[in-house]
Design an enzyme around this catalytic site. Structure first.
Site, PDB file in Angstrom:
ATOM      1  N   VAL A 111      36.018  56.732  26.644  1.00 57.13           N
ATOM      2  CA  VAL A 111      36.363  57.098  28.011  1.00 57.13           C
ATOM      3  C   VAL A 111      36.171  58.604  28.196  1.00 57.13           C
ATOM      4  CG1 VAL A 111      38.355  57.397  29.534  1.00 57.13           C
ATOM      5  CG2 VAL A 111      37.910  55.171  28.497  1.00 57.13           C
ATOM      6  N   THR A 151      43.173  53.317  21.573  1.00 56.55           N
ATOM      7  CA  THR A 151      42.777  54.535  20.859  1.00 56.55           C
ATOM      8  C   THR A 151      42.302  55.580  21.863  1.00 56.55           C
ATOM      9  OG1 THR A 151      42.137  53.247  18.910  1.00 56.55           O
ATOM     10  CG2 THR A 151      41.226  55.477  19.102  1.00 56.55           C
ATOM     11  N   HIS A 153      40.320  58.181  21.938  1.00 56.06           N
ATOM     12  CA  HIS A 153      38.906  58.526  22.065  1.00 56.06           C
ATOM     13  C   HIS A 153      38.009  57.292  22.233  1.00 56.06           C
ATOM     14  CE1 HIS A 153      39.704  58.190  17.678  1.00 56.06           C
ATOM     15  NE2 HIS A 153      38.569  57.526  17.691  1.00 56.06           N
ATOM     16  N   GLU A 154      38.633  56.134  22.413  1.00 55.71           N
ATOM     17  CA  GLU A 154      37.843  54.928  22.698  1.00 55.71           C
ATOM     18  C   GLU A 154      38.138  54.457  24.123  1.00 55.71           C
ATOM     19  OE1 GLU A 154      37.272  52.133  19.380  1.00 55.71           O
ATOM     20  OE2 GLU A 154      38.407  53.517  18.135  1.00 55.71           O
ATOM     21  N   MET A 155      38.960  53.433  24.307  1.00 51.72           N
ATOM     22  CA  MET A 155      39.199  52.919  25.654  1.00 51.72           C
ATOM     23  C   MET A 155      40.430  53.536  26.311  1.00 51.72           C
ATOM     24  SD  MET A 155      37.953  49.021  24.821  1.00 51.72           S
ATOM     25  CE  MET A 155      37.805  48.400  26.487  1.00 51.72           C
TER      26      MET A 155
END
Length: 559
Positions: A111, A151, A153-155
């Site tokens: 994201v 997480t 740095h992910e979703m």
């Protein structure tokens, strides 16, 4: 399309599998069933003629094992951007199944273009891994499915917001309710995604798979030379089993230090040590599967190598202590390319959609669409009760006999059966380790499969029957908590043993297939000694685990 075979398959499936709507409404029973799950695929094909060899073929996809509506719901969720904090990405962004199961980047982007920490592992055949992620922090595909959602740095979402988003979508509410008695929950979200991934990303049709099944013409002469050289120089010491990897951890730079020779290590290189805080686990990562490796570049946890030639040369140098010739590299790379194949589950998607349609409507005409753009939403809404996949046996081991008769259908019987599984499963784990130690079995799959059997039963035992008294439930939960702690702690001595065992294989390969850079006999003996000592110590630690004593705690609890 001729639907007669499909209709026959549907009938067979409906006869062999119960409807989820028949599951009891008791939350404790549902939690028990979710925790128990099914035997790990890493133990598959245990009765194959090549079961004890370095590698054996994957089992073919059996559509009887697939719940079509759950598969389609899982596909919708896997491709759903609304599960991310800003509606920008879905699971498929970093794990594009039709190509390689990964994204081709050094590290993925989340994201707001947040940069990931490590290279995205492929989802192809990920169900056959003993753990998920480079540092093994997720045990099952269902465990893994929820982690990227939250997480940063992910979703970058929260589980609460994800569930609220799904609850606000009437089509998703209908799809979950049709499949699960309790509708939209985190467990059911994870279950649906994992069910889709297990089928959709299975790769079972490759030249090497045909070779393993007896077709000696499936590999070219160069590919066969590469396969032989792969074995001779010790690559199979780590890359073994049904996945040619995915069944152990190993240090990056196992024989020759990679850090700081290649570069200075950084915080994202910690590997398993990030979870264990053990110095010996620095730079230790899960050994990746090699199937489809030719299309999953860039390579290693840091995405630092962009060609099969470069990663083959570097792994030989730092893991095996060998400098390979150009001819050797070319032959091994040719073999690795022969591991490529298309995900069969994706090719079966049309048939799965037809099964879902028949599941809703029998052999009648299509009903009206329930709306939405996902695969599951495209199926007709005829109101027919859906069916589930095959129920997981309460005690089924990939390396030992299954209990005869049907699986228990009530919570108390299933709970007793799970208790009765503990000591036999631990004994089978010890037997599997002994088989590796003696060289009877040339891979690590069955060791990990038996440990996973212990884990899933220990997890299920955290959920005693709600019909029991509060005192009995507390007694059982106390014993189950202690059991799960002991079972989970086995991960590290097993990891230590298999790392040492792999390096003993590397040392032995220098003895049996020496190269110009192979150490002398005396130097090999000196190399071997600490690995043998580490293996012996780890085995003793495993055998000393008080599974029997902890299992005995349950005897004091009325059930």
């Amino acid at each position: 399309m001729n639907l007669r075979p499909t209709i026959a398959l549907l009938a067979l499936t409906m006869l062999s599998t119960p409807a989820l709507a028949q599951d009891p409404a008791d939350p404790a029973w549902r939690e028990f069933q979710h925790a128990l799950g099914a035997p790990a695929p890493i133990g598959a094909n245990a009765d194959h003629p090549l079961a004890a060899s370095l590698v054996r073929p994957f089992p073919a996809i059996d559509l009887v094992e697939v719940n079509p509506r759950k598969y389609l719901l899982g596909s919708d969720l896997y491709h759903e951007r609304a599960l991310s904090a800003d509606n920008s990405i879905g699971c498929f962004i970093c794990h594009a199944g039709p190509m390689s199961g990964t994204d081709g980047r050094t590290v993925p982007r989340g994201v707001a273009q947040a940069e990931g920490k490590v290279n995205a592992l492929s989802v192809l055949n990920a169900a056959f891994n003993f753990r998920q992620f480079w540092n093994g922090r997720a045990i099952t595909l269902a465990d893994q499915a929820l982690m990227p959602l939250v997480t940063p740095h992910e979703m970058a979402n929260t589980l609460e917001q994800v569930l609220a988003t799904l609850q606000a979508d009437r089509a998703y509410v209908d799809e979950f309710t049709a499949l699960y008695p309790d509708g939209i929950t985190s467990n059911n979200l994870a279950d649906a995604i994992a069910h889709f991934e297990r089928t959709s990303f299975a790769v079972t049709d490759t030249p090497f798979q045909h070779f393993l099944q007896g077709d000696t013409t499936a590999l070219t002469e160069q590919e066969q030379r590469g396969w032989q050289r792969f074995q001779d120089i010790g690559c199979g010491s780590c890359h073994n089993g049904i996945g040619l990897g995915g069944n152990s951890y190993q240090k990056l730079g196992a024989l020759q230090p990679r850090f700081p020779v290649v570069r200075e290590p950084g915080p994202n290189d910690a590997g398993l040590a990030e979870r264990t805080n053990r110095a010996q686990d620095l730079y230790v990562v899960k050994v990746p599967s090699l199937h489809n490796v030719a299309v999953t570049e860039p390579y290693l946890h840091d995405g630092s190598l962009d060609s099969l030639q470069s990663v083959t040369a570097e792994m030989a140098r730092y893991q095996l202590g060998r400098e390979l010739s150009e001819e050797d590299i070319g032959d091994i790379v040719a073999f690795l390319v022969a591991l490529n194949g298309a995900p069969e589950g994706l090719m079966l998607e049309g048939e799965i959609m037809q099964l879902a349609l028949l599941q809703d409507c029998g052999d009648g005409p299509e009903g009206s669409s329930s709306g939405g753009s996902g695969l599951a939403r495209e199926q007709s809404d005829c109101g027919t009760e859906p069916f589930a996949g095959k129920p997981a046996p309460t005690d089924s081991s990939p390396t030992g006999p299954s209990l005869s008769g049907p699986a228990p259908t009530d919570h108390q019987s299933a709970y007793r059966a799970a208790q009765a599984t503990l000591l036999p499963a631990f004994a089978r784990l010890q037997d599997a380790l002994a088989n590796v130690d003696s060289g009877t079995v040339a891979h690590f799959d069955f060791v990990q499969a038996e440990h996973l059997e212990l884990i899933r039963h220990a997890r299920a035992l955290q959920h005693p029957p709600s019909a029991l008294s509060a005192a009995s439930r507390q007694c059982l939960q106390n014993g189950a908590s202690r059991l799960l702690q002991e079972v989970m702690l086995l991960e590290l001595p097993i990891a230590d043993y298999l790392q040492a065992r792999a390096m003993l294989g590397v040392v032995e390969a220098h003895r049996t297939a020496p190269g110009l850079d192979s150490p002398s006999a005396a130097a090999l003996a000196a190399l071997r000694a600490p690995y043998q000592s580490a293996a012996t110590e780890a085995l003793q630690s495993i055998n000393d685990t008080p599974i029997g004593a902890v299992a005995g705690l349950f005897a004091a609890c009325p059930l």
